[in-house]
Design a protein around this motif. Structure first.
Motif, mmCIF file in Angstrom:
data_model
loop_
_atom_site.group_PDB
_atom_site.id
_atom_site.type_symbol
_atom_site.label_atom_id
_atom_site.label_comp_id
_atom_site.label_asym_id
_atom_site.label_seq_id
_atom_site.Cartn_x
_atom_site.Cartn_y
_atom_site.Cartn_z
ATOM 1 N N GLY A 76 42.732 8.697 51.931
ATOM 2 C CA GLY A 76 43.555 7.583 52.394
ATOM 3 C C GLY A 76 42.776 6.451 53.032
ATOM 4 O O GLY A 76 43.358 5.567 53.648
ATOM 5 N N TRP A 77 41.454 6.468 52.909
ATOM 6 C CA TRP A 77 40.638 5.340 53.369
ATOM 7 C C TRP A 77 39.348 5.357 52.558
ATOM 8 O O TRP A 77 38.997 6.371 51.964
ATOM 9 N N PRO A 78 38.616 4.236 52.493
ATOM 10 C CA PRO A 78 37.483 4.166 51.570
ATOM 11 C C PRO A 78 36.281 5.003 51.965
ATOM 12 O O PRO A 78 35.426 5.279 51.118
ATOM 13 N N GLY A 79 36.186 5.404 53.228
ATOM 14 C CA GLY A 79 35.010 6.142 53.661
ATOM 15 C C GLY A 79 33.821 5.214 53.824
ATOM 16 O O GLY A 79 33.943 3.985 53.806
ATOM 17 N N VAL A 80 32.648 5.814 53.990
ATOM 18 C CA VAL A 80 31.423 5.046 54.200
ATOM 19 C C VAL A 80 30.444 5.378 53.078
ATOM 20 O O VAL A 80 29.982 6.513 52.962
ATOM 21 N N LYS A 81 30.169 4.409 52.248
ATOM 22 C CA LYS A 81 29.262 4.640 51.120
ATOM 23 C C LYS A 81 27.829 4.823 51.629
ATOM 24 O O LYS A 81 27.402 4.182 52.585
ATOM 25 N N GLY A 82 27.102 5.692 50.965
ATOM 26 C CA GLY A 82 25.711 5.903 51.320
ATOM 27 C C GLY A 82 25.472 6.900 52.421
ATOM 28 O O GLY A 82 24.365 7.005 52.941
ATOM 29 N N HIS A 83 26.516 7.659 52.790
ATOM 30 C CA HIS A 83 26.361 8.642 53.872
ATOM 31 C C HIS A 83 26.970 9.966 53.437
ATOM 32 O O HIS A 83 28.139 10.013 53.065
ATOM 33 N N THR A 84 26.168 11.034 53.449
ATOM 34 C CA THR A 84 26.674 12.365 53.110
ATOM 35 C C THR A 84 26.108 13.381 54.093
ATOM 36 O O THR A 84 25.216 13.075 54.888
#
Length: 320
Positions: free
Chosen positions: A274-282
């Protein structure tokens, strides 16, 4: 013979010695209540699986042993899904009971008494979460938006303390601000503070208001667990912080003699809901960046093992 300490995982109770390297404060998939109605960002089970399995497989291949999911009630916790992921990836997944914060608790829980909340937590730890048969291994609590514990937050913290005492599982917090109120509650309930990990001491919004050294001096554990949310990211979140500043903060805390109270994580969200999250972080920031940064700063292997193996095993062990 010494009796081995035990930890509840979604596939059963295991010896703490089998946890291996632990990602201590993470999420398989986190979303706010109602986010399943968001047509832009909500993901199907198939999409979540496709995003999550490669990350957990890589975690295992890097040497990761256990993933502590602290998503909580009302925020997308799906224990049957966790069981499938654990079996598929050979990563121990530890699920939680409790809430990320009072402001994510739906009205049924927001109106509940301390006694009722404690009963819910105890049931999920000793009997199981819903009809999954899986027992929670930690209790999640949190400070609501605004930086001060609300009356509901305080009821949840008190219920968590009672459940921790009754079951022996530890408590993990979202944010370490307003720690004075939290510690007062835990002391009133007679809960030893080494059973509490005060989380997010390092985030870019609240770090300056978090009394991390004081918390450690009171006996609490301190989580530096938003590593990887850096201002250097292409589109950093509002809680981001410069990479070197966060690392220096952590090294300073360790240098003050608080290694035994320190735990580290990356607050990964494998498949945001339900939200885009943070790209480049795992979750694999732990292996790809954090541990190499620690080594480059001169931290030895024994200290790294303490941070990611021994301290988590001691903290997560059921201690009655």
């Amino acid at each position: 013979m010494k009796k081995l300490s035990k930890v509840n995982t979604v596939l059963g109770t295991i010896p703490a010695e089998e946890l291996g390297i632990v990602a201590i404060h993470e999420h398989i998939g986190y979303g706010m209540p109602g986010s399943e109605l968001d047509t832009q960002w909500w993901k199907t089970p198939e999409q979540r699986y496709e995003e999550t399995v490669p990350k957990l497989r890589a975690f295992h291949e890097y040497g990761g042993g256990s993933f502590v999911d602290v998503t909580g009630i009302c925020n997308g916790r799906d224990v049957d899904y966790y069981k499938s992921l654990s079996a598929k990836t050979v990563v121990n997944i530890i699920a939680c009971t409790g809430f990320v914060g009072g402001d994510t608790a739906l009205p049924h829980f927001a109106r509940a008494s301390v006694e009722y909340l404690a009963e819910v937590f105890i049931h999920e730890i000793t009997v199981g979460i819903g009809d999954t048969g899986a027992k929670a291994g930690v209790i999640k609590v949190g400070v609501s938006r605004g930086g001060k514990m609300t009356d509901l937050d305080k009821r949840i913290y008190r219920a968590a303390a009672r459940a921790a005492l009754a079951t022996g599982v530890p408590i993990l917090t979202h944010l370490a601000i307003d720690a004075e109120n939290a510690i007062n509650i835990f002391n009133e309930e007679g809960l030893p503070l080494d059973r509490v990990l005060f989380g997010h001491a390092d985030d870019g919004v609240n770090a300056q208001n978090t009394r991390d050294t004081w918390i450690a001096e009171q006996g609490g554990r301190v989580g530096f667990d938003t590593f990887g949310y850096e201002t250097e990211l292409p589109d950093p979140p509002f809680w981001a912080r410069p990479r070197k500043e966060r690392l220096d903060h952590f090294l300073r805390f360790l240098g003050e003699g608080h290694l035994d109270k320190a735990l580290a994580g990356v607050d990964a969200n494998c498949s945001p809901l339900g939200w885009p999250g943070v790209k480049g972080h795992t979750v694999n920031y732990l292996f790809e960046d954090l541990i190499p940064d620690l080594r480059e700063a001169g931290v030895d292997q024994a200290t790294i093992d303490t941070l990611f193996i021994h301290n988590p095993a001691d903290f997560l062990s059921i201690q009655k």
